[in-house]
Design an enzyme around this catalytic site. Structure first.
Site, PDB file in Angstrom:
ATOM      1  N   HIS A 306     -12.267   4.413   6.438  1.00  7.58           N
ATOM      2  CA  HIS A 306     -11.891   4.981   5.152  1.00  7.58           C
ATOM      3  C   HIS A 306     -10.981   6.158   5.384  1.00  7.58           C
ATOM      4  O   HIS A 306     -11.170   6.901   6.347  1.00  7.58           O
ATOM      5  CB  HIS A 306     -13.142   5.442   4.369  1.00  7.58           C
ATOM      6  CG  HIS A 306     -12.857   5.637   2.928  1.00  7.58           C
ATOM      7  ND1 HIS A 306     -12.317   6.796   2.431  1.00  7.58           N
ATOM      8  CD2 HIS A 306     -12.997   4.794   1.875  1.00  7.58           C
ATOM      9  CE1 HIS A 306     -12.157   6.664   1.137  1.00  7.58           C
ATOM     10  NE2 HIS A 306     -12.555   5.469   0.765  1.00  7.58           N
ATOM     11  N   ASP A 363     -16.953  -1.481   0.288  1.00  4.82           N
ATOM     12  CA  ASP A 363     -16.680  -2.908   0.145  1.00  4.82           C
ATOM     13  C   ASP A 363     -17.448  -3.781   1.126  1.00  4.82           C
ATOM     14  O   ASP A 363     -17.400  -5.005   1.031  1.00  4.82           O
ATOM     15  CB  ASP A 363     -15.178  -3.174   0.317  1.00  4.82           C
ATOM     16  CG  ASP A 363     -14.389  -2.671  -0.871  1.00  4.82           C
ATOM     17  OD1 ASP A 363     -14.947  -2.706  -1.982  1.00  4.82           O
ATOM     18  OD2 ASP A 363     -13.248  -2.244  -0.703  1.00  4.82           O
TER      19      ASP A 363
HETATM   20  N1  CMC Z   1     -10.809  -2.179  12.087  1.00  8.76           N
HETATM   21  C1  CMC Z   1     -10.294  -1.827  13.286  1.00  8.76           C
HETATM   22  N2  CMC Z   1      -9.619  -0.673  13.519  1.00  8.76           N
HETATM   23  C2  CMC Z   1      -9.478   0.164  12.473  1.00  8.76           C
HETATM   24  C3  CMC Z   1      -9.987  -0.122  11.194  1.00  8.76           C
HETATM   25  C4  CMC Z   1     -10.683  -1.343  11.019  1.00  8.76           C
HETATM   26  N3  CMC Z   1     -11.181  -1.673   9.820  1.00  8.76           N
HETATM   27  N4  CMC Z   1      -9.684   0.884  10.354  1.00  8.76           N
HETATM   28  C5  CMC Z   1      -9.002   1.779  11.076  1.00  8.76           C
HETATM   29  N5  CMC Z   1      -8.870   1.360  12.370  1.00  8.76           N
HETATM   30  C6  CMC Z   1      -8.254   2.087  13.492  1.00  8.76           C
HETATM   31  C7  CMC Z   1      -6.744   2.041  13.399  1.00  8.76           C
HETATM   32  O1  CMC Z   1      -6.209   0.926  14.107  1.00  8.76           O
HETATM   33  C8  CMC Z   1      -6.374   3.363  14.030  1.00  8.76           C
HETATM   34  O2  CMC Z   1      -6.529   3.221  15.434  1.00  8.76           O
HETATM   35  P1  CMC Z   1      -5.552   4.057  16.444  1.00  8.76           P
HETATM   36  O3  CMC Z   1      -5.837   5.488  16.162  1.00  8.76           O
HETATM   37  O4  CMC Z   1      -5.963   3.606  17.795  1.00  8.76           O
HETATM   38  O5  CMC Z   1      -4.164   3.657  16.076  1.00  8.76           O
HETATM   39  C9  CMC Z   1      -7.475   4.314  13.552  1.00  8.76           C
HETATM   40  O6  CMC Z   1      -8.612   3.466  13.352  1.00  8.76           O
HETATM   41  C10 CMC Z   1      -7.140   5.069  12.270  1.00  8.76           C
HETATM   42  O7  CMC Z   1      -6.774   4.102  11.283  1.00  8.76           O
HETATM   43  P2  CMC Z   1      -5.698   4.360  10.131  1.00  8.76           P
HETATM   44  O8  CMC Z   1      -5.178   3.039   9.662  1.00  8.76           O
HETATM   45  O9  CMC Z   1      -4.704   5.376  10.594  1.00  8.76           O
HETATM   46  O10 CMC Z   1      -6.586   5.024   9.035  1.00  8.76           O
HETATM   47  P3  CMC Z   1      -6.228   5.156   7.516  1.00  8.76           P
HETATM   48  O11 CMC Z   1      -6.959   6.320   7.007  1.00  8.76           O
HETATM   49  O12 CMC Z   1      -4.748   5.130   7.307  1.00  8.76           O
HETATM   50  O13 CMC Z   1      -6.775   3.776   6.877  1.00  8.76           O
HETATM   51  C11 CMC Z   1      -8.174   2.184   5.870  1.00  8.76           C
HETATM   52  C12 CMC Z   1      -7.958   3.669   6.173  1.00  8.76           C
HETATM   53  C13 CMC Z   1      -9.315   2.033   4.860  1.00  8.76           C
HETATM   54  C14 CMC Z   1      -6.898   1.605   5.198  1.00  8.76           C
HETATM   55  C15 CMC Z   1      -8.482   1.433   7.187  1.00  8.76           C
HETATM   56  O14 CMC Z   1      -9.654   1.948   7.769  1.00  8.76           O
HETATM   57  C16 CMC Z   1      -8.621  -0.080   6.998  1.00  8.76           C
HETATM   58  O15 CMC Z   1      -7.597  -0.798   7.021  1.00  8.76           O
HETATM   59  N6  CMC Z   1      -9.875  -0.616   6.790  1.00  8.76           N
HETATM   60  C17 CMC Z   1     -10.070  -2.022   6.526  1.00  8.76           C
HETATM   61  C18 CMC Z   1      -9.795  -2.310   5.051  1.00  8.76           C
HETATM   62  C19 CMC Z   1     -10.885  -1.784   4.142  1.00  8.76           C
HETATM   63  O16 CMC Z   1     -12.066  -2.003   4.378  1.00  8.76           O
HETATM   64  N7  CMC Z   1     -10.467  -1.145   3.034  1.00  8.76           N
HETATM   65  C20 CMC Z   1     -11.390  -0.639   2.008  1.00  8.76           C
HETATM   66  C21 CMC Z   1     -11.391   0.847   1.911  1.00  8.76           C
HETATM   67  S1  CMC Z   1     -12.740   1.485   0.924  1.00  8.76           S
HETATM   68  C22 CMC Z   1     -12.484   0.925  -0.682  1.00  8.76           C
HETATM   69  C23 CMC Z   1     -11.181   1.273  -1.272  1.00  8.76           C
HETATM   70  O17 CMC Z   1     -10.650   2.345  -1.051  1.00  8.76           O
HETATM   71  O18 CMC Z   1     -10.673   0.462  -2.010  1.00  8.76           O
END
Ligand code: CMC
Length: 427
Positions: A306, A363
């Site tokens: 998140h 989710d």
């Molecule tokens: N699986 C594997 N690796 C992950 C995941 C995941 N679900 N989420 C983040 N990472 C890794 C990412 O690859 C990165 O690694 P590194 O630092 O080595 O490059 C690190 O963790 C930080 O990730 P980020 O993408 O920079 O983080 P963010 O804050 O931009 O993204 C997020 C947050 C929710 C988009 C992301 O965690 C994600 O894609 N999760 C899966 C989709 C999901 O479940 N979304 C629902 C969010 S909650 C409800 C809502 O808001 O609608």
């Protein structure tokens, strides 16, 4: 703490006021940064940038805290119902019994959707994704409600709120009825809001519909948990679109589109599809954990991570408990729930997930409950949208009442500098 932040650019110092919120959050007010220095800040994804002040929702991602108007999500999801919470978010205080009754009745009064909307739905193929149809229908409502809301007129704003709450629920259910070929039906003004949703979805003209109070209570709780989450992607979209003084329906339609993406609300559908795939492939959770950690594989463990929570998502804790209760009460045995629990356990001790503070989010377990309630997978994000509606309305209303300026970010241009035009024959 000092009330001034100092920034030095090229040996020149600039001072900016420090603002402190009611929960001691600190922000540097750089409103006149460009005027003073010619510079802007760069913050793609707005990881460090506040776009507004707000009195609606407080969340502390480090501590895993979520409160609506000062009330904890744990207490609200236990003791209040969805319409009470909607009223709280939109109008700022919990309703009295009289206010709540009036709110419910006023929503009923607006529940008829113009019959001509049906011909718009008819234009969609049955296979259309319900979120796409919902965005289009919400936008289409502007055609039948062309008058813009005067936010300073309390009565007008109240009526717009009731109209939006009522009609959105009906068209959300119609997106499903269209996809399965059921006749489009009407809100039943003798029933409650969440009860109505189940009827609107599943009642058929050929037999009486039997309500299940366990399902109604579970849905009510899920809607509360999704009702607001401060400046997330879809809510910021609603505020941004509304900041141009676009109408409430148009702004909410944009919010629906933003919510649809799999990194946002679309994750609930993606989670269930992922769990089903793991199940179909023999339940090997480890294999999917390895895929999620492999930087050459675009796969992400859906329902994990998140932007703001770097500790447990408090909503996920409540939903996990509710999933157990609902499945037990309904007597549903779902192997998918076991896979979800296995994945969660593995991730909570895995160095990759622990070091990145990736915990299950709202989710991760919600889809398992929706499935147990008989909601089809491609309707999951629509369910999220119904829950999030009062949050979008509250944020839109606050933005307009605060007289916020039109949203218009800056950029840093990195393209070509001035060059001469080449005529077509010389390219
Ligand atoms: N699986 C594997 N690796 C992950 C995941 C995941 N679900 N989420 C983040 N990472 C890794 C990412 O690859 C990165 O690694 P590194 O630092 O080595 O490059 C690190 O963790 C930080 O990730 P980020 O993408 O920079 O983080 P963010 O804050 O931009 O993204 C997020 C947050 C929710 C988009 C992301 O965690 C994600 O894609 N999760 C899966 C989709 C999901 O479940 N979304 C629902 C969010 S909650 C409800 C809502 O808001 O609608």
């Amino acid at each position: 703490m000092s009330k001034i932040a100092t920034l030095e650019i090229d040996g020149k110092k600039y001072e900016f006021p420090i603002l402190v919120g009611s929960e001691n959050e600190v922000a540097i007010d750089i409103n006149n940064l460009r005027d003073l220095s010619g510079a802007i800040t760069m913050d793609p994804g707005f990881k460090n940038s506040g776009s507004c002040t707000s009195k609606i929702t407080f969340l502390d991602g480090e501590e895993g805290v979520l409160r609506y108007r000062g009330y904890s999500i744990e207490e609200l999801s236990e003791k209040a119902n969805f319409l009470e919470v909607s009223f709280l978010l939109i109008f700022g205080e919990l309703p009295t019994a009289k206010q709540l009754e009036k709110f419910e009745n006023d929503i009923r009064r607006h529940s008829l959707v113009n019959e001509e909307m049906k011909s718009i739905i008819d234009g969609f193929p049955k296979t259309a994704h319900p979120m796409g149809v919902l965005a289009a229908l919400t936008s289409a409502l502007t055609a039948f409600n062309p008058k813009s809301v005067n936010v300073e007129n309390e009565k007008e704003m109240y009526e717009a709120v009731c109209k939006t709450m009522a009609k959105f629920l009906v068209i959300a259910s119609w997106t499903y009825r269209k996809s399965v070929g059921f006749p489009l039906n009407y809100y039943d003004n003798t029933k409650g809001y969440v009860e109505n949703f189940m009827r609107l979805m599943f009642e058929v003209p050929t037999e009486p519909y039997k309500e299940n109070p366990v399902i109604i209570a579970a849905l009510d709780k899920l809607f509360i948990l999704h009702a607001d989450h401060e400046q997330n992607c879809s809510t910021s979209t609603v505020r941004m679109v509304g900041s141009s003084h676009a109408g409430l329906f148009a702004s909410i339609s944009a919010g629906v589109s933003a919510l649809w993406g799999p990194l946002h609300g679309g994750a609930n559908q993606a989670v269930l599809e992922m769990l089903e795939e793991i199940h179909a492939n023999g339940g090997d959770a480890e294999k999917y954990m390895a895929k999620a950690k492999d930087k050459n594989d675009p796969f992400r463990l859906m329902g994990f991570g998140h932007r703001v929570y770097k500790n447990f998502d408090p909503r996920a804790k409540i939903i996990k408990k509710a999933a157990d209760e609902v499945l037990n009460t309904l007597g549903v045995e779902d192997p998918i729930l076991d896979i979800a629990k296995k994945l969660e356990e593995a991730a909570l001790v895995d160095e990759y997930f622990v070091s990145r503070k990736l915990y299950p989010n709202v989710d991760f377990y919600s889809g398992i409950i929706y499935r147990a309630l008989g909601i089809p997978t491609d309707m999951f994000t629509v369910m999220f949208a119904i829950g999030r509606l009062p949050g979008w309305i509250a944020q839109w209303k606050e933005m307009r009442e605060n007289k916020e300026p039109i949203g218009r970010p800056r950029q840093m241009y990195t393209g070509q500098t001035l060059r001469d035009f080449k005529p077509l024959e010389k390219r």
